[in-house]
Design an enzyme around this catalytic site. Structure first.
Site, short mmCIF file in Angstrom:
data_model
loop_
_atom_site.label_atom_id
_atom_site.label_comp_id
_atom_site.label_asym_id
_atom_site.label_seq_id
_atom_site.Cartn_x
_atom_site.Cartn_y
_atom_site.Cartn_z
N ARG A 31 15.71 18.39 19.49
CA ARG A 31 14.70 17.82 18.73
C ARG A 31 14.17 16.50 19.37
O ARG A 31 13.12 16.18 19.11
CB ARG A 31 15.40 17.39 17.48
CG ARG A 31 16.08 18.55 16.79
CD ARG A 31 16.53 17.84 15.44
NE ARG A 31 15.54 17.10 14.70
CZ ARG A 31 15.82 16.31 13.79
NH1 ARG A 31 17.00 16.33 13.21
NH2 ARG A 31 14.98 15.51 13.15
N LYS A 39 8.39 11.09 20.62
CA LYS A 39 8.62 11.74 19.46
C LYS A 39 8.14 10.98 18.21
O LYS A 39 7.29 11.64 17.28
CB LYS A 39 9.95 12.49 19.46
CG LYS A 39 10.55 12.90 17.85
CD LYS A 39 11.70 13.33 18.05
CE LYS A 39 12.80 12.22 17.56
NZ LYS A 39 12.80 11.96 16.19
N ASN A 40 8.87 9.70 18.09
CA ASN A 40 8.50 8.98 16.66
C ASN A 40 7.19 8.43 16.74
O ASN A 40 6.99 8.01 15.53
CB ASN A 40 9.58 7.95 16.62
CG ASN A 40 10.95 8.72 16.47
OD1 ASN A 40 11.05 9.90 16.00
ND2 ASN A 40 12.01 7.87 16.39
N ASP A 63 18.16 3.40 17.72
CA ASP A 63 18.28 4.77 18.34
C ASP A 63 18.89 4.67 19.83
O ASP A 63 18.89 5.76 20.63
CB ASP A 63 16.66 5.32 18.43
CG ASP A 63 16.55 5.82 17.06
OD1 ASP A 63 17.25 5.89 16.08
OD2 ASP A 63 15.19 5.78 16.93
N ARG A 79 13.11 14.82 8.62
CA ARG A 79 12.57 14.04 7.59
C ARG A 79 11.33 13.67 7.93
O ARG A 79 10.49 13.23 7.01
CB ARG A 79 13.36 12.49 7.83
CG ARG A 79 14.88 12.70 7.19
CD ARG A 79 15.59 11.18 7.69
NE ARG A 79 14.88 10.34 6.67
CZ ARG A 79 14.70 10.03 5.42
NH1 ARG A 79 15.64 10.68 4.70
NH2 ARG A 79 14.27 9.17 4.97
N VAL A 135 14.20 7.47 0.10
CA VAL A 135 12.70 7.55 0.24
C VAL A 135 11.99 6.57 -0.75
O VAL A 135 10.83 6.57 -1.03
CB VAL A 135 11.74 8.70 0.61
CG1 VAL A 135 11.94 9.45 1.78
CG2 VAL A 135 12.12 9.70 -0.82
N CYS A 162 20.91 12.70 5.83
CA CYS A 162 21.12 13.11 7.08
C CYS A 162 22.39 12.78 7.53
O CYS A 162 23.17 11.59 6.78
CB CYS A 162 20.05 12.84 7.76
SG CYS A 162 19.81 11.50 8.99
N LEU A 221 11.39 3.51 -1.06
CA LEU A 221 10.38 2.49 -0.53
C LEU A 221 8.92 3.22 -0.31
O LEU A 221 8.05 2.57 -0.66
CB LEU A 221 10.78 1.59 0.52
CG LEU A 221 12.40 0.98 0.60
CD1 LEU A 221 12.67 0.09 1.74
CD2 LEU A 221 12.12 -0.10 -0.90
N ARG A 253 19.43 7.67 3.80
CA ARG A 253 18.10 7.32 4.30
C ARG A 253 17.25 7.87 3.18
O ARG A 253 16.51 8.93 3.09
CB ARG A 253 17.65 8.38 5.42
CG ARG A 253 18.63 8.33 6.45
CD ARG A 253 18.49 8.84 7.80
NE ARG A 253 17.23 8.41 8.35
CZ ARG A 253 16.66 9.08 9.45
NH1 ARG A 253 17.27 10.06 9.72
NH2 ARG A 253 15.58 8.72 10.07
#
Ligand code: EPZ
Length: 432
Positions: A410, A22-23, A318, A104, A135, A128, A137, A133
């Protein structure tokens, strides 16, 4: 809302085919915005997040064709699914709140839209369950490439004078997977060279960098913490395979271990998660690499082993929640330290419901095993917490019902089917 019911206590034996990651797939899909030509991704997983990303890209103007090929053929990868994304005309540079808040990874369109169109308006993803988390950066890095960025009314408005980003040297103060991906994609269409220091080294980054090279970019240093990108005026279409899902691999490896069973994991690569297999071996799990995967087996007598989550090649955050469930069944204490996200222990109170002895002290949790786990109703709070509760349910005696499993959909494809084929007594209760 669906739930999953498990009657635990069965050692799992059988074979599971691992899907595409997925990632890795999500940023690869976003990379399709960088070219007007078709980008074909093979070995695609079938997940809710992939549908959300497809919807987002469609509303930017991309056309998406999906096809099923013969699984396992060299053309198709183990999943047998491919997706061709063609963004010949970008009709809309806005990524709306309704889609980005759900996932995200929607924020990945910022770099490619800005690089191709010279402007973008992308919703802030918001916090989340596992942490704030930010953004910042991502935005810092794009500003260094010449973007003018303002944030108002929940949206990032980005534009670049003259329409084209300019290569620069960017040093990330902290390793960020998504930030590295957004910047890599932007730099591939920028004018001149970009050097990215303290870049994330996750295999999903290498998959993206290889894809960008297949599209005509020049990315070197792949797999290291310093990436060099020579930007191109245009990129072209390509055909790229999505790497196997290392988190799905690790989760099912732990399913074999926690039930003291034996599972053959096919279509995966053990090198993608050496830190995890090392920890499993130390805990007493047998790991036998095969030509296209690994056989994971365990008997009683597992030992508690400490792990610390770290950016790749360290132990992945994860898989932290799943590891905690496994350690509950091992003898002795195991200290699990989370260094990536500030709030990723929400599975702890739920695991306690199975009878697990676990205490949290700041960023560390101590599990004392072996627990005599009994089934319980539990509530999933995020994607990986959900899979740790599934593992808990597989190990516990009696009935477990995991509620709110939409998180699971998901990131895990046909989980009940895959575990069921290994003998798990598991079913989905629709609309529970
Ligand atoms: C990716 O998230 C993954 N998601 C996550 O997987 C994974 O947990 C995470 O990397 C770490 O490995 C996708 O690839 C789609 P980060 P990402 O930027 O990119 C902080 C799953 O379960 N940070 O590496 O969002 C951040 O808050 C998911 O599949 C900033 O402060 O992670 C975190 O503490 C969950 N500012 C740390 O850096 C920024 O601008 C690492 O985050 C960016 C990040």
């Amino acid at each position: 809302m669906d739930a999953i019911r498990i009657l635990g206590g069965v050692p799992l034996t059988g074979e599971i085919v691992i899907g595409g990651a997925k990632n890795a797939a999500l940023p690869l899909m976003a990379a399709s915005i960088l070219t007007g030509e078709p980008l074909t991704l093979i070995n695609m997983p079938e997940l809710v997040d992939i549908s959300t990303m497809s919807n987002l890209l469609r509303q930017h103007g991309a056309r998406i064709d999906q096809s099923a090929l013969a699984p396992g053929s060299s053309e198709a990868g183990p999943t047998g699914r491919s997706m061709t994304l063609t963004a010949d005309r970008i009709t809309n540079v806005t990524a709306p709140y309704d889609l980005v808040r759900r996932m995200r990874a929607g924020f990945f369109v910022l770099g490619p839209l800005l690089a191709r169109m010279g402007e973008a308006k992308v919703s802030l993803p918001g916090g989340c369950a596992i942490g704030t988390r930010g953004v910042d950066l991502h935005l810092m890095a794009l500003e260094m490439l010449g973007a003018k960025i303002t944030v108002k009314e929940g949206y990032v408005y980005a534009s670049v004078a003259g329409g084209r980003l300019k290569g620069a040297k960017v040093t990330f103060p902290k390793v960020t997977v998504g930030g590295t991906e957004n910047l890599l994609m932007a730099a591939a269409l920028a004018d001149g060279d970009t050097i990215l220091e303290n870049a994330a080294r996750e295999p999903e980054i290498s998959n993206l960098a290889d894809c960008l090279n297949a599209m005509g970019a020049e990315v070197t240093g792949i797999g290291s913490g310093t990436l060099h990108v020579r930007g191109k005026k245009t990129l072209h279409g390509a055909r790229v395979a999505v790497i196997p899902d290392r988190i799905e691999t690790g989760t099912y490896a732990m399913a074999a271990a926690i039930t003291r069973g034996r599972i053959v994991l096919k279509g995966t690569q053990i090198e993608l998660l050496e830190s995890v297999f090392n920890a499993l071996r130390q805990a007493g799990v047998s790991i036998e690499p095969t030509a296209d995967g690994v056989i994971v087996a365990a008997e009683n007598g597992l030992r508690g082993i400490d792990v610390i989550t770290e950016p790749f090649p360290g132990f992945p955050t994860d898989l932290q929640a799943q590891w905690m469930a496994l350690m509950a069944t091992a003898s002795g204490a195991s200290m699990i330290t989370e260094t990536i996200f500030e709030n990723r222990f929400m599975h702890v109170p739920e695991l306690r419901r199975f009878g697990v002895d676990v205490n949290v002290h700041g960023a560390s949790a101590i599990v004392r095993g072996p627990a005599k786990m009994s089934g319980a109703p539990v509530m999933a709070t995020d994607l990986r917490a959900s899979s740790s509760l599934i593992l808990g349910g597989l190990a516990a005696e009696g009935e477990t019902v995991v509620n709110r499993i939409y998180h699971l959909d998901r990131g895990y494809e046909r989980l009940e089917e895959k575990l069921g084929a290994c003998g798990a007594r598991i079913e989905r209760i629709v609309g529970a």
